[in-house]
Design a protein around this motif. Structure first.
Motif, PDB file in Angstrom:
ATOM      1  N   MET A   1      18.137  10.419 -24.866  1.00 19.59           N
ATOM      2  CA  MET A   1      16.987  11.389 -24.325  1.00 19.59           C
ATOM      3  C   MET A   1      17.130  11.459 -22.838  1.00 19.59           C
ATOM      4  O   MET A   1      16.753  12.400 -22.497  1.00 19.59           O
ATOM      5  N   ALA A   2      17.270  10.262 -22.210  1.00 16.17           N
ATOM      6  CA  ALA A   2      17.544  10.243 -20.781  1.00 16.17           C
ATOM      7  C   ALA A   2      18.505  11.008 -20.199  1.00 16.17           C
ATOM      8  O   ALA A   2      18.668  11.625 -18.868  1.00 16.17           O
ATOM      9  N   ILE A   3      19.533  11.485 -20.983  1.00 13.33           N
ATOM     10  CA  ILE A   3      20.577  12.383 -20.723  1.00 13.33           C
ATOM     11  C   ILE A   3      20.357  14.000 -21.096  1.00 13.33           C
ATOM     12  O   ILE A   3      20.364  14.828 -20.287  1.00 13.33           O
ATOM     13  N   VAL A   4      19.888  14.041 -22.272  1.00  8.37           N
ATOM     14  CA  VAL A   4      19.739  15.657 -22.831  1.00  8.37           C
ATOM     15  C   VAL A   4      18.295  16.255 -22.395  1.00  8.37           C
ATOM     16  O   VAL A   4      18.454  17.398 -22.248  1.00  8.37           O
TER      17      VAL A   4
ATOM     18  N   THR B   1      19.512  21.503 -27.515  1.00  8.09           N
ATOM     19  CA  THR B   1      19.145  20.462 -27.058  1.00  8.09           C
ATOM     20  C   THR B   1      18.702  19.447 -27.953  1.00  8.09           C
ATOM     21  O   THR B   1      19.140  18.273 -28.058  1.00  8.09           O
ATOM     22  N   ILE B   2      17.929  20.022 -28.922  1.00 12.01           N
ATOM     23  CA  ILE B   2      17.419  19.384 -30.073  1.00 12.01           C
ATOM     24  C   ILE B   2      18.462  18.519 -30.714  1.00 12.01           C
ATOM     25  O   ILE B   2      18.230  17.428 -31.275  1.00 12.01           O
ATOM     26  N   VAL B   3      19.422  19.823 -31.292  1.00 14.00           N
ATOM     27  CA  VAL B   3      20.606  19.455 -32.284  1.00 14.00           C
ATOM     28  C   VAL B   3      21.372  18.318 -31.486  1.00 14.00           C
ATOM     29  O   VAL B   3      21.783  17.415 -32.023  1.00 14.00           O
ATOM     30  N   ALA B   4      21.718  18.889 -30.456  1.00 10.16           N
ATOM     31  CA  ALA B   4      22.635  17.776 -29.421  1.00 10.16           C
ATOM     32  C   ALA B   4      21.875  16.309 -29.472  1.00 10.16           C
ATOM     33  O   ALA B   4      22.814  15.342 -29.496  1.00 10.16           O
TER      34      ALA B   4
ATOM     35  N   LEU C   1      25.313   9.417 -33.547  1.00 10.89           N
ATOM     36  CA  LEU C   1      26.994   8.977 -32.944  1.00 10.89           C
ATOM     37  C   LEU C   1      26.982   7.636 -32.198  1.00 10.89           C
ATOM     38  O   LEU C   1      27.517   6.774 -32.483  1.00 10.89           O
ATOM     39  N   VAL C   2      25.646   7.526 -31.435  1.00 11.94           N
ATOM     40  CA  VAL C   2      25.562   6.272 -30.469  1.00 11.94           C
ATOM     41  C   VAL C   2      25.178   5.196 -31.623  1.00 11.94           C
ATOM     42  O   VAL C   2      25.874   4.083 -30.992  1.00 11.94           O
ATOM     43  N   SER C   3      24.340   5.535 -32.375  1.00 16.68           N
ATOM     44  CA  SER C   3      23.791   4.277 -33.105  1.00 16.68           C
ATOM     45  C   SER C   3      24.973   3.864 -34.086  1.00 16.68           C
ATOM     46  O   SER C   3      25.030   2.489 -34.184  1.00 16.68           O
ATOM     47  N   ILE C   4      25.905   4.698 -34.729  1.00 18.27           N
ATOM     48  CA  ILE C   4      26.868   4.328 -35.380  1.00 18.27           C
ATOM     49  C   ILE C   4      27.885   3.737 -34.894  1.00 18.27           C
ATOM     50  O   ILE C   4      28.531   2.609 -35.258  1.00 18.27           O
TER      51      ILE C   4
END
Length: 144
Positions: A15-18, A47-50, A57-60
């Motif tokens: 979120m801090a990026i998108v 933005t929402i989809v990304a 992906l980060v969580s995985i």
């Protein structure tokens, strides 16, 4: 770091990026002109989809790395995790309500769709971000 805390951090990092990326793209698209002329909805949708895809992906990836370090504790969750999640949701909901009120006010004044949609978008974003911060603080300092 437990499973739920890792996922919270992943969401905060993404979120801090998108969100700043969304703001930059909208401002660049406006090119100094009125923001209401920007074709905002495709930018917001992407933005929402990304944000969703990147958080997953980060969580995985983080889960795989954590699983290599501690295979037994990768996906475990307990009552403390549920209590922290519940508290984070309560904190975040306050900001979601403020976003909803902003939308109602903007509708009452017949504001442009751009402002109405962005008020709701940022209401959701701020709600999620503040709720995530509250969860991280609770994981670090405990529930009071």
């Amino acid at each position: 770091m437990v499973y739920e805390e890792r996922n919270t951090w992943a969401g905060l990092i993404v979120m801090a990026i998108v969100i700043p990326a969304y703001i930059v793209v909208v401002l660049q698209t406006a090119g100094g002109g009125p923001l209401t002329d920007v074709d905002w909805w495709p930018i917001m949708l992407w933005t929402i989809v990304a944000g969703i895809v990147l958080t997953i992906l980060v969580s995985i990836a983080w889960g795989i790395i954590a699983g290599m370090r501690d295979p037994d504790g990768v996906g475990k969750s307990d009552q403390r995790d549920r209590d922290i999640a519940h508290m984070g949701e309560r904190v975040g909901t306050a900001f979601l309500v403020l976003g909803g009120l902003a939308v109602i006010v903007l509708c009452a004044f017949e504001a442009d769709w751009f402002w109405i949609a962005n008020a709701m978008f940022f209401g959701f974003a701020i709600s999620s971000f503040v709720g995530g911060i509250a969860r991280v603080i609770a994981y670090r300092r405990g529930l009071v």
